[in-house]
Design a protein around this motif. Structure first.
Motif, mmCIF file in Angstrom:
data_model
loop_
_atom_site.group_PDB
_atom_site.id
_atom_site.type_symbol
_atom_site.label_atom_id
_atom_site.label_comp_id
_atom_site.label_asym_id
_atom_site.label_seq_id
_atom_site.Cartn_x
_atom_site.Cartn_y
_atom_site.Cartn_z
ATOM 1 N N THR A 1 -5.120 -12.272 6.536
ATOM 2 C CA THR A 1 -4.107 -12.778 7.453
ATOM 3 C C THR A 1 -2.904 -11.855 7.583
ATOM 4 O OG1 THR A 1 -4.756 -14.961 6.643
ATOM 5 C CG2 THR A 1 -2.826 -14.857 8.068
ATOM 6 N N THR A 2 -2.596 -11.441 8.819
ATOM 7 C CA THR A 2 -1.438 -10.605 9.195
ATOM 8 C C THR A 2 -1.347 -9.294 8.407
ATOM 9 O OG1 THR A 2 0.179 -11.645 7.699
ATOM 10 C CG2 THR A 2 -0.148 -12.688 9.844
ATOM 11 N N VAL A 3 -2.448 -8.822 7.892
ATOM 12 C CA VAL A 3 -2.444 -7.531 7.205
ATOM 13 C C VAL A 3 -2.187 -6.415 8.205
ATOM 14 C CG1 VAL A 3 -3.941 -5.828 6.099
ATOM 15 C CG2 VAL A 3 -3.898 -8.160 5.245
ATOM 16 N N GLN A 4 -1.271 -5.514 7.868
ATOM 17 C CA GLN A 4 -0.976 -4.351 8.689
ATOM 18 C C GLN A 4 -1.459 -3.102 7.945
ATOM 19 O OE1 GLN A 4 0.375 -4.591 11.795
ATOM 20 N NE2 GLN A 4 0.300 -6.812 11.505
ATOM 21 N N LYS A 5 -2.232 -2.268 8.618
ATOM 22 C CA LYS A 5 -2.827 -1.130 7.933
ATOM 23 C C LYS A 5 -1.773 -0.170 7.373
ATOM 24 C CE LYS A 5 -3.535 1.602 12.175
ATOM 25 N NZ LYS A 5 -4.540 2.273 13.027
ATOM 26 N N GLU A 6 -0.581 -0.109 8.005
ATOM 27 C CA GLU A 6 0.457 0.801 7.522
ATOM 28 C C GLU A 6 1.074 0.321 6.216
ATOM 29 O OE1 GLU A 6 0.489 -0.627 10.477
ATOM 30 O OE2 GLU A 6 0.068 0.975 11.926
ATOM 31 N N PRO B 1 -0.864 -10.262 20.756
ATOM 32 C CA PRO B 1 0.492 -9.756 20.526
ATOM 33 C C PRO B 1 0.893 -9.716 19.054
ATOM 34 C CG PRO B 1 0.583 -12.024 21.278
ATOM 35 C CD PRO B 1 -0.858 -11.597 21.387
ATOM 36 N N PHE B 2 0.177 -10.459 18.200
ATOM 37 C CA PHE B 2 0.542 -10.510 16.786
ATOM 38 C C PHE B 2 -0.341 -9.609 15.928
ATOM 39 C CE2 PHE B 2 1.544 -14.683 18.643
ATOM 40 C CZ PHE B 2 2.913 -14.703 18.435
ATOM 41 N N ASN B 3 -1.144 -8.745 16.578
ATOM 42 C CA ASN B 3 -2.049 -7.861 15.848
ATOM 43 C C ASN B 3 -2.959 -8.641 14.912
ATOM 44 O OD1 ASN B 3 -0.972 -5.413 16.943
ATOM 45 N ND2 ASN B 3 0.761 -5.637 15.533
ATOM 46 N N LEU B 4 -3.542 -9.715 15.447
ATOM 47 C CA LEU B 4 -4.350 -10.595 14.627
ATOM 48 C C LEU B 4 -5.711 -9.999 14.297
ATOM 49 C CD1 LEU B 4 -3.659 -13.951 16.512
ATOM 50 C CD2 LEU B 4 -2.341 -12.894 14.694
ATOM 51 N N THR B 5 -6.144 -9.034 15.061
ATOM 52 C CA THR B 5 -7.496 -8.518 14.873
ATOM 53 C C THR B 5 -7.504 -7.169 14.178
ATOM 54 O OG1 THR B 5 -7.424 -7.490 17.071
ATOM 55 C CG2 THR B 5 -8.349 -9.708 16.916
ATOM 56 N N GLY B 6 -6.442 -6.849 13.451
ATOM 57 C CA GLY B 6 -6.340 -5.544 12.800
ATOM 58 C C GLY B 6 -7.393 -5.333 11.736
ATOM 59 N N ALA C 1 0.810 -1.224 0.000
ATOM 60 C CA ALA C 1 0.000 0.000 0.000
ATOM 61 C C ALA C 1 0.842 1.273 0.000
ATOM 62 C CB ALA C 1 -0.941 -0.007 1.202
ATOM 63 N N THR C 2 2.038 1.197 0.543
ATOM 64 C CA THR C 2 2.850 2.411 0.670
ATOM 65 C C THR C 2 3.496 2.838 -0.637
ATOM 66 O OG1 THR C 2 4.771 1.092 1.334
ATOM 67 C CG2 THR C 2 3.360 1.968 3.093
ATOM 68 N N VAL C 3 3.490 1.984 -1.654
ATOM 69 C CA VAL C 3 4.187 2.316 -2.894
ATOM 70 C C VAL C 3 3.287 2.312 -4.125
ATOM 71 C CG1 VAL C 3 6.412 1.516 -2.054
ATOM 72 C CG2 VAL C 3 4.911 -0.083 -3.241
ATOM 73 N N VAL C 4 2.029 1.954 -3.973
ATOM 74 C CA VAL C 4 1.110 1.927 -5.103
ATOM 75 C C VAL C 4 0.000 2.947 -4.856
ATOM 76 C CG1 VAL C 4 -0.467 0.545 -6.503
ATOM 77 C CG2 VAL C 4 1.580 -0.513 -5.524
ATOM 78 N N GLY D 1 -6.946 1.302 2.492
ATOM 79 C CA GLY D 1 -7.968 2.080 3.193
ATOM 80 C C GLY D 1 -9.365 1.741 2.704
ATOM 81 N N LEU D 2 -10.314 1.736 3.606
ATOM 82 C CA LEU D 2 -11.684 1.379 3.254
ATOM 83 C C LEU D 2 -12.293 2.355 2.250
ATOM 84 C CD1 LEU D 2 -13.209 0.284 6.674
ATOM 85 C CD2 LEU D 2 -12.626 -1.160 4.731
ATOM 86 N N THR D 3 -11.929 3.622 2.364
ATOM 87 C CA THR D 3 -12.475 4.618 1.449
ATOM 88 C C THR D 3 -12.079 4.311 0.015
ATOM 89 O OG1 THR D 3 -12.299 6.280 3.184
ATOM 90 C CG2 THR D 3 -12.606 7.080 0.936
ATOM 91 N N ILE D 4 -10.834 3.937 -0.193
ATOM 92 C CA ILE D 4 -10.349 3.613 -1.534
ATOM 93 C C ILE D 4 -10.974 2.315 -2.041
ATOM 94 C CG2 ILE D 4 -8.304 2.878 -2.827
ATOM 95 C CD1 ILE D 4 -6.694 4.887 -1.255
ATOM 96 N N LEU D 5 -11.081 1.323 -1.175
ATOM 97 C CA LEU D 5 -11.676 0.054 -1.579
ATOM 98 C C LEU D 5 -13.121 0.259 -2.033
ATOM 99 C CD1 LEU D 5 -10.279 -2.337 1.176
ATOM 100 C CD2 LEU D 5 -9.508 -2.107 -1.193
ATOM 101 N N ARG D 6 -13.844 1.073 -1.295
ATOM 102 C CA ARG D 6 -15.227 1.363 -1.669
ATOM 103 C C ARG D 6 -15.280 2.131 -2.989
ATOM 104 N NH1 ARG D 6 -19.225 5.306 -1.179
ATOM 105 N NH2 ARG D 6 -21.301 4.462 -0.746
ATOM 106 N N TRP D 7 -14.374 3.088 -3.165
ATOM 107 C CA TRP D 7 -14.310 3.872 -4.392
ATOM 108 C C TRP D 7 -14.066 2.962 -5.596
ATOM 109 C CZ3 TRP D 7 -9.211 5.660 -6.520
ATOM 110 C CH2 TRP D 7 -9.378 6.459 -7.653
ATOM 111 N N ILE D 8 -13.142 2.020 -5.477
ATOM 112 C CA ILE D 8 -12.849 1.088 -6.564
ATOM 113 C C ILE D 8 -14.063 0.220 -6.865
ATOM 114 C CG2 ILE D 8 -11.455 -0.909 -7.229
ATOM 115 C CD1 ILE D 8 -9.150 0.319 -5.637
#
Length: 246
Positions: free
Chosen positions: A113-118, A219-224, A81-84, A123-130
């Motif tokens: 699985t293991t998705v990190q928002k950073e 501890p593994f941010n599983l619920t992100g 996400a940070t480069v596209v 972002g949900l706004t972009i996903l909805r837009w697409i």
């Protein structure tokens, strides 16, 4: 006076009424509008090179479910996400589904699985837009979205905002898959490729069942949950130096 093929009728609507006049159009004009709406050629970008995104394999057409519906597999962790930029992601997704997805019903297998928002979430706004900009029949043909390893926060956000935020009946098509074993009820095991990190994560969750309900520490941010912010691709020069496929 007898009726002729040239007879016509006039419908007069009060100017202060918020009435959509489209239902009163002629059948011919409605059919022309529908043809234009379903035209997929406007979503194709044959001259643009998407080879770098293809190598990441975060969006692939692969296998079928038990009903014979083709599967569009999405691996969230593979998406940088940070480069596209959002605009390029939109063009790629549109080009992919319009050029490769066959006619008829299909389903989506999304691995959260293991998705990190950073790093991995546009972002949900972009996903909805697409999603909203895709051809209308795409939403009708989509049968089910298998949401693998959703996490508590994802469930809560979709449960509270999904009915208003998601259109085309998408909210009702989401099926949460907490463990891979439940996916095999709808898709034959082996028909869709499951990355090793997803399998390993599934084993971890099997030993930490209360994490799904927010009772056990995470501890593994599983619920992100994907953020609602935008990704502008400001760091494209870092592309070659980052590893996204594990």
């Amino acid at each position: 006076m007898g009726s002729t093929s040239e007879d016509f009728s006039v419908v007069v609507l009060a100017s202060d009424l918020a009435v959509d006049a489209r239902p009163f159009l002629s059948h011919q004009q409605q059919e022309e509008d529908e043809d234009n709406w379903h035209d997929c050629s406007q979503h194709l970008f044959p001259d643009e090179d998407f080879s770098d995104l293809e190598l990441l394999q975060f969006l692939r057409l692969q296998g079928c479910d038990n009903n014979g519906h083709p599967i569009l597999r999405i691996v969230g962790k593979y998406y940088p996400a940070t480069v596209v930029s959002a605009e390029r992601l939109k063009r790629y997704v549109s080009n992919k589904i319009c050029s490769e997805l066959p006619e008829g019903p299909f389903c989506i297998v999304y691995m959260h699985t293991t998705v990190q928002k950073e790093d991995n979430s546009p972002g949900l706004t972009i996903l909805r837009w697409i999603y909203e900009d895709l051809p209308s029949d795409f939403k009708d043909r989509l049968q089910t979205v298998y949401f693998i390893h959703p996490g508590l926060r994802s469930r809560l956000v979709i449960a509270t905002l999904g009915r208003f935020f998601l259109s085309g009946g998408l909210y009702w098509k989401i099926k949460y898959i907490n463990r891979l074993q439940y996916l095999w009820d709808d898709i034959k095991k082996g028909d869709v490729e499951i990355p090793e990190f997803v399998k390993s994560h599934d084993d971890i969750l099997e030993n930490r069942p209360l994490t799904d309900y927010g009772i056990e520490p995470d501890p593994f941010n599983l619920t992100g949950m994907p953020s609602t912010t935008f990704s502008y691709g400001r760091y494209e020069e870092r592309w070659a130096g980052r590893e996204y496929i594990s």
